[in-house]
Design an enzyme around this catalytic site. Structure first.
Site, PDB file in Angstrom:
ATOM      1  N   LYS A  71      -2.434   0.936   2.754  1.00 22.33           N
ATOM      2  CA  LYS A  71      -1.705   1.070   4.019  1.00 22.33           C
ATOM      3  C   LYS A  71      -0.696  -0.069   4.212  1.00 22.33           C
ATOM      4  CE  LYS A  71      -5.601   1.393   6.367  1.00 22.33           C
ATOM      5  NZ  LYS A  71      -6.519   1.363   5.211  1.00 22.33           N
ATOM      6  N   THR A  72      -1.165  -1.303   4.015  1.00 19.59           N
ATOM      7  CA  THR A  72      -0.256  -2.449   4.165  1.00 19.59           C
ATOM      8  C   THR A  72       0.882  -2.357   3.147  1.00 19.59           C
ATOM      9  OG1 THR A  72      -2.184  -3.745   4.783  1.00 19.59           O
ATOM     10  CG2 THR A  72      -0.173  -4.977   4.295  1.00 19.59           C
ATOM     11  N   ASP A 116      -1.641  -3.564  12.019  1.00 17.19           N
ATOM     12  CA  ASP A 116      -2.866  -3.241  11.292  1.00 17.19           C
ATOM     13  C   ASP A 116      -3.997  -3.051  12.306  1.00 17.19           C
ATOM     14  OD1 ASP A 116      -4.377  -2.747   9.087  1.00 17.19           O
ATOM     15  OD2 ASP A 116      -4.522  -4.821   8.411  1.00 17.19           O
ATOM     16  N   THR A 165      -8.321   2.447  10.211  1.00 11.02           N
ATOM     17  CA  THR A 165      -9.407   2.984   9.395  1.00 11.02           C
ATOM     18  C   THR A 165     -10.145   4.053  10.200  1.00 11.02           C
ATOM     19  OG1 THR A 165     -10.761   1.173  10.236  1.00 11.02           O
ATOM     20  CG2 THR A 165      -9.819   0.899   8.049  1.00 11.02           C
ATOM     21  N   ARG A 224      -7.894  -1.603  -4.139  1.00  4.66           N
ATOM     22  CA  ARG A 224      -8.232  -3.024  -3.903  1.00  4.66           C
ATOM     23  C   ARG A 224      -9.481  -3.409  -4.695  1.00  4.66           C
ATOM     24  NH1 ARG A 224      -8.561  -4.071   1.834  1.00  4.66           N
ATOM     25  NH2 ARG A 224      -6.432  -4.853   1.703  1.00  4.66           N
TER      26      ARG A 224
HETATM   27  P1  ADP Z   1      -4.977  -1.451   3.036  1.00  2.00           P
HETATM   28  O1  ADP Z   1      -3.861  -2.009   3.870  1.00  2.00           O
HETATM   29  O2  ADP Z   1      -5.091   0.043   3.110  1.00  2.00           O
HETATM   30  O3  ADP Z   1      -6.293  -2.131   3.280  1.00  2.00           O
HETATM   31  P2  ADP Z   1      -3.497  -2.648   0.821  1.00  2.00           P
HETATM   32  O4  ADP Z   1      -2.157  -2.026   0.989  1.00  2.00           O
HETATM   33  O5  ADP Z   1      -3.667  -4.063   1.307  1.00  2.00           O
HETATM   34  O6  ADP Z   1      -4.623  -1.720   1.485  1.00  2.00           O
HETATM   35  O7  ADP Z   1      -3.864  -2.539  -0.735  1.00  2.00           O
HETATM   36  C1  ADP Z   1      -4.863  -3.352  -1.315  1.00  2.00           C
HETATM   37  C2  ADP Z   1      -4.500  -3.721  -2.725  1.00  2.00           C
HETATM   38  O8  ADP Z   1      -4.531  -2.542  -3.544  1.00  2.00           O
HETATM   39  C3  ADP Z   1      -3.108  -4.320  -2.887  1.00  2.00           C
HETATM   40  O9  ADP Z   1      -3.192  -5.438  -3.696  1.00  2.00           O
HETATM   41  C4  ADP Z   1      -2.297  -3.282  -3.600  1.00  2.00           C
HETATM   42  O10 ADP Z   1      -1.542  -3.895  -4.609  1.00  2.00           O
HETATM   43  C5  ADP Z   1      -3.310  -2.374  -4.251  1.00  2.00           C
HETATM   44  N1  ADP Z   1      -2.876  -0.995  -4.094  1.00  2.00           N
HETATM   45  C6  ADP Z   1      -3.130  -0.197  -3.025  1.00  2.00           C
HETATM   46  N2  ADP Z   1      -2.617   1.020  -3.216  1.00  2.00           N
HETATM   47  C7  ADP Z   1      -2.015   1.017  -4.428  1.00  2.00           C
HETATM   48  C8  ADP Z   1      -1.312   2.015  -5.177  1.00  2.00           C
HETATM   49  N3  ADP Z   1      -1.151   3.259  -4.710  1.00  2.00           N
HETATM   50  N4  ADP Z   1      -0.815   1.648  -6.378  1.00  2.00           N
HETATM   51  C9  ADP Z   1      -1.017   0.402  -6.865  1.00  2.00           C
HETATM   52  N5  ADP Z   1      -1.686  -0.567  -6.191  1.00  2.00           N
HETATM   53  C10 ADP Z   1      -2.186  -0.275  -4.994  1.00  2.00           C
END
Ligand code: ADP
Length: 337
Positions: A71-72, A116, A165, A224
Site C-alpha cells: 500500500k505504501t 496510513d 487494513t 514484506r
Molecule cells: P504496506 O504499506 O501494505 O504495509 P509496503 O508498501 O510498505 O506495504 O510494502 C512492504 C515491502 O514489500 C516494501 O519493502 C516493498 O518493497 C515490498 N513490496 C510490496 N509490494 C511489492 C510488489 N508488488 N513488488 C515488489 N515489492 C513489493
C-alpha cells in the site's frame, strides 16, 4: 514470540531504522516494476493516465488489504508517476482536527497526501477530511472561547491516498469520497518468487531459483515477509559459508519458526487455541486474541485473513471454526462429531 514476529506487526514508526531502510531500498518506483496485483495495477494505470490527459490531480484512492502487500509503495508510485511530492501521515497521528489542518493548510497543488491506517484517525479530523476531499476547503477555528470564529480556507487540488487494513471500519461517508478503492490480495507463489528474484538482484545475492520458490511459499502471501525471510536466509548462508540454496532456505526458516505452510508462531498459537481451548470453534476472533494475549486488531487484520486464505480456518456467522486441514497441520486428531 520471536522479535521478528513482533516486527512484522508493528506500525512503521516502531520498526527498526535498519528495517525501514532495507524496505525502502527495495520499493518498486513505478507501476511496471510493481510485481503482481495485475488488476489493481491496470485500474491505477488508467486512473493516472486519464488524470494526466485531463491535466488534473487524480481522484482520491483508497488502498485496502493486510499489512505488507504494497500500500505504501503504491502511494509512492502514484506521486512518482504524477511527478508530484508525497506527504506521509497516519490515522494515529491525526488525533484532532488541528493535526489535520496543519497538514492540509500547507499542501501544494497536485501533491499526494498518504494517510496510513486511515481507519484510526479521530472523528473530528475525519469530518474535516470529508470537506477537504470533496470541496478542497476546510474551516479553521480561530481564537478561543466565545470569540472563536470559523474561517474558511481554500485548498489547492491534491490527491488523498488512504491505506487501511480494515476497510470495514471506515465510515461510509469517508469511503464514498474515494473515487477508487483497490483491494490488494495476497500474492501467489509465482508472484512472490518474482518479488524475491528482484530482491536478490537488487542486493546482488546469487540465489538458487528453488530457494526463492521455497521462501516465497512460506511468506504468507506477503512481499514484506518474503523480503524479510530472504534476509534471514542470506544471513544463514553467509554465516555457514554456503550458497543460498534450498537447504539454506529450509534451515533458516526452521530456525525462525516458519513452518512448511508459512505459518509463524502467532498463527500456530491462534490455531492451537482454537482447537485445544475452544474445541475447534465456533469462537469470536476477539476471544481468540485475548486467549493468545495479542491485540484483537492484529489477529483480525494479520492472522485471520491468512489462516482463512490457506483454508485452515473458516468464518461462520457464529465465529471462526478450525477446518480438518487445521487439525492435520497441527497433527491433532479431529474429534468424532
Ligand atoms: P504496506 O504499506 O501494505 O504495509 P509496503 O508498501 O510498505 O506495504 O510494502 C512492504 C515491502 O514489500 C516494501 O519493502 C516493498 O518493497 C515490498 N513490496 C510490496 N509490494 C511489492 C510488489 N508488488 N513488488 C515488489 N515489492 C513489493
Amino acid at each position: 514470540m520471536a522479535a521478528d514476529d513482533y516486527d512484522r506487526m508493528l506500525p512503521e514508526e516502531l520498526q527498526s531504522a535498519a528495517e525501514l531502510e532495507f524496505e525502502s531500498s527495495l520499493r518498486p518506483r513505478t507501476l511496471d516494476e510493481f510485481v503482481g496485483q495485475q488488476k489493481v495495477r491496470t485500474q491505477l494505470d488508467l486512473l493516472l493516465r486519464a488524470a494526466k490527459l485531463d491535466g488534473r490531480a487524480p481522484d482520491h484512492i483508497l488502498l485496502a488489504g493486510p499489512p505488507g502487500l504494497g500500500k505504501t509503495t503504491l502511494a509512492m508510485i502514484v506521486a512518482e508517476e504524477t511527478g508530484n511530492a508525497l506527504r506521509l501521515t497516519s490515522g494515529p497521528a491525526l488525533q484532532n482536527a488541528g493535526d489535520l489542518a496543519a497538514v492540509l493548510s500547507s499542501m501544494v497543488e497536485g501533491e499526494v497526501l498518504f494517510i496510513d491506517e486511515i481507519h484510526r484517525m479521530a472523528r473530528t479530523a475525519e469530518e474535516m477530511l470529508y470537506l477537504a476531499m470533496e470541496d478542497f476547503r476546510i474551516d479553521i477555528m480561530v481564537g478561543k472561547g466565545a470569540g472563536a470564529q470559523s474561517v474558511p480556507l481554500e485548498l489547492p487540488r491534491f490527491t488523498v491516498v488512504g491505506a487501511t487494513t480494515r476497510a470495514g471500519l471506515l465510515p461510509a461517508p469517508l469511503r464514498d469520497r474515494f473515487g477508487f478503492t483497490a483491494h490488494l490480495e495476497f500474492y501467489d507463489d509465482a508472484e512472490l518468487e518474482r518479488v524475491l528474484h528482484r530482491t536478490a538482484n537488487l542486493l546482488a545475492v546469487d540465489a538458487a531459483p528453488e530457494s526463492l520458490a521455497e521462501i516465497g511459499r512460506r511468506s504468507r502471501g506477503t512481499p514484506r515477509i518474503a523480503n524479510r525471510l530472504f534476509r534471514r536466509v542470506r544471513d544463514w548462508a553467509l554465516v555457514h559459508n554456503t550458497d543460498v540454496d534450498v537447504a539454506a532456505a529450509r534451515a533458516a526458516l526452521e530456525l525462525y519458526d516458519v513452518d512448511a505452510r508459512g505459518l509463524d508462531r502467532l498463527d500456530r498459537e491462534v490455531l492451537r487455541a482454537l482447537i485445544q481451548r475452544f474445541g475447534g470453534g465456533p469462537v469470536g476472533v476477539r476471544t481468540l486474541a485475548v486467549t493468545v494475549g495479542e491485540e484483537a486488531d492484529t489477529v483480525e487484520s494479520v492472522v485471520e485473513p491468512f489462516l482463512v486464505r490457506t483454508g485452515l480456518i473458516a468464518r461462520t456467522q457464529r465465529g471462526r471454526i478450525a477446518t480438518p486441514a487445521a487439525y492435520e497441520h497441527l497433527g491433532v486428531q479431529m474429534p468424532d462429531l
